[in-house]
Design a protein around this motif. Sequence first.
Motif, mmCIF file in Angstrom:
data_model
loop_
_atom_site.group_PDB
_atom_site.id
_atom_site.type_symbol
_atom_site.label_atom_id
_atom_site.label_comp_id
_atom_site.label_asym_id
_atom_site.label_seq_id
_atom_site.Cartn_x
_atom_site.Cartn_y
_atom_site.Cartn_z
ATOM 1 N N TYR A 260 2.912 16.054 -11.489
ATOM 2 C CA TYR A 260 3.284 15.311 -10.476
ATOM 3 C C TYR A 260 3.198 13.657 -11.205
ATOM 4 N N GLY A 261 4.230 13.119 -10.739
ATOM 5 C CA GLY A 261 4.558 11.789 -11.035
ATOM 6 C C GLY A 261 5.836 11.430 -11.613
ATOM 7 N N ILE A 262 5.861 10.012 -11.935
ATOM 8 C CA ILE A 262 7.311 9.645 -12.451
ATOM 9 C C ILE A 262 7.182 9.278 -13.738
ATOM 10 N N GLY A 263 8.051 8.715 -14.520
ATOM 11 C CA GLY A 263 8.031 8.379 -15.874
ATOM 12 C C GLY A 263 9.209 8.590 -16.668
ATOM 13 N N GLY B 43 6.848 17.848 -10.672
ATOM 14 C CA GLY B 43 7.050 18.147 -9.181
ATOM 15 C C GLY B 43 7.355 16.677 -8.681
ATOM 16 N N GLY B 44 7.598 15.690 -9.697
ATOM 17 C CA GLY B 44 7.921 14.171 -9.090
ATOM 18 C C GLY B 44 6.729 13.562 -8.424
ATOM 19 N N TRP B 45 7.314 12.486 -7.643
ATOM 20 C CA TRP B 45 6.085 11.644 -7.020
ATOM 21 C C TRP B 45 5.542 12.316 -5.832
ATOM 22 N N VAL B 46 4.444 12.290 -5.470
ATOM 23 C CA VAL B 46 3.808 12.883 -4.215
ATOM 24 C C VAL B 46 3.272 11.951 -3.226
ATOM 25 N N GLU B 47 4.065 11.896 -2.060
ATOM 26 C CA GLU B 47 3.939 11.090 -0.990
ATOM 27 C C GLU B 47 2.239 11.577 -0.618
ATOM 28 N N SER B 48 1.616 10.805 0.353
ATOM 29 C CA SER B 48 0.381 10.899 0.671
ATOM 30 C C SER B 48 0.009 11.965 1.680
ATOM 31 N N TRP C 62 4.366 -7.030 -4.067
ATOM 32 C CA TRP C 62 5.399 -6.274 -5.150
ATOM 33 C C TRP C 62 5.588 -5.221 -4.215
ATOM 34 N N LYS C 63 6.893 -4.623 -4.323
ATOM 35 C CA LYS C 63 7.123 -3.133 -3.801
ATOM 36 C C LYS C 63 8.241 -2.653 -4.518
ATOM 37 N N GLU C 64 8.455 -1.536 -4.800
ATOM 38 C CA GLU C 64 9.702 -0.878 -5.392
ATOM 39 C C GLU C 64 10.916 -1.199 -4.914
ATOM 40 N N GLY C 65 11.936 -1.535 -5.778
ATOM 41 C CA GLY C 65 13.071 -1.878 -5.458
ATOM 42 C C GLY C 65 13.956 -2.635 -6.382
ATOM 43 N N ASN C 66 15.104 -3.135 -5.953
ATOM 44 C CA ASN C 66 15.901 -3.966 -7.072
ATOM 45 C C ASN C 66 15.384 -5.004 -7.441
ATOM 46 N N SER D 134 0.623 -1.310 -0.019
ATOM 47 C CA SER D 134 0.051 0.074 0.086
ATOM 48 C C SER D 134 0.761 1.433 0.080
ATOM 49 N N VAL D 135 2.211 1.314 0.256
ATOM 50 C CA VAL D 135 3.078 2.323 0.339
ATOM 51 C C VAL D 135 3.727 2.483 -1.097
ATOM 52 N N SER D 136 3.505 1.725 -2.015
ATOM 53 C CA SER D 136 4.043 1.682 -3.143
ATOM 54 C C SER D 136 3.308 2.829 -4.179
ATOM 55 N N LYS D 137 4.058 3.223 -5.215
ATOM 56 C CA LYS D 137 3.385 4.023 -6.166
ATOM 57 C C LYS D 137 2.702 3.678 -7.204
ATOM 58 N N GLY D 138 1.704 4.439 -7.476
ATOM 59 C CA GLY D 138 0.527 3.727 -8.457
ATOM 60 C C GLY D 138 -0.840 3.628 -7.731
#
Length: 346
Positions: A208-211, A231-236, A41-45, A11-15
């Motif tokens: 606001y966002g990645i890509g 503005g990049g990714w927006v945290e909650s 799934w979660k962001e990471g290597n 739930s802390v991931s982006k999207g």
Amino acid sequence: MKKVIMIGPASVSKGGIATVIANFEKTFSSNKVKIHYIASWKEGNPLFKLWMFVKAIMQLCYLAITQKIDIVHIHTSQKGSLYRKMIFINIAKLFRCKVMLHMHGSRFGIFYDKQPRFLQKTIVNHLDRLDHIIVLSDAWKAYYENLCDTPVTVMENAVEVPLSNPYTNTSKTIVTFGNVSQEKGSYDLLRAIQSLGAAYKEYEFIFYGIGDIPTAEAEIKQNNLTNVTLGGWVESNQKQNILENALLHILPSYHEALPMAVLETMAHGIPNISTNVGGIPQIIENQRNGLLIEPGEVTDLKQAIADLLDNEATRQEMSGKAHQAVQAKFSIDACNRKWEELYATI
């Protein structure tokens, strides 16, 4: 009490899918249904992502062995997400659990058509093994009903809605939430901003966002768009302030299901300019609570922006209707009641 296992990105991931799951974690409460969340799934290597996937499999197996699980509710989109989730479908069915697949992918049809025949057959076979499919719009309901024999139900995304409309009609900030990409219409919006010219330089457009940030940065610099910011990714914890200070939200996408960005901004009374795709027309009524154009129509997009910037009264009227529309149909409380009822039937 029904025991439900919910599987999807952390739930802390982006999207958007992660936002949907975060809303479940934060707000879903029932005396009839208990949900246990498993992050697959979660962001990471790549090694970390593999570990998250394997750990989720182990968690599902452990819970299925040690407890009576009634429903496994799996969130997915397309491509690798779908193929990974097939493993969870098979495991759940091995333990004789009911399985609900929650389809979020806005490009599933394109993805499916590009697959070799044997993979298309594999996909349909897995869809037919399900007990229920959840989609975000009537158009997707018709699509999956034509593709497989599993019952399909439309369950719209939901958002928290302020009791009173917090819209700021005097703001000079225009926002867009979502990946910076061709699919989201980001470059169409940049061209529309360029066409607006000096007359609207007082307004700041924030993406606001990645890509594909480097391409966007190059286009902004090349066309001297001094009133555009990435503005990049927006945290909650940042989002609330942004929503309370935005004049318009623009999402000129080519493909969508039912975007959380549109729902969240409309819940805060922000008029939207978006496209007539996916489930967007289910919430944006053109000329009433927002404006709709066709994807790729840069001239129409530029004119829609100018029309709203030039008319304060229209913005205010659309704002009130946008807030009311989300409050009536897409509020968290209303949707949680629908989820409780749906779980009871499966």
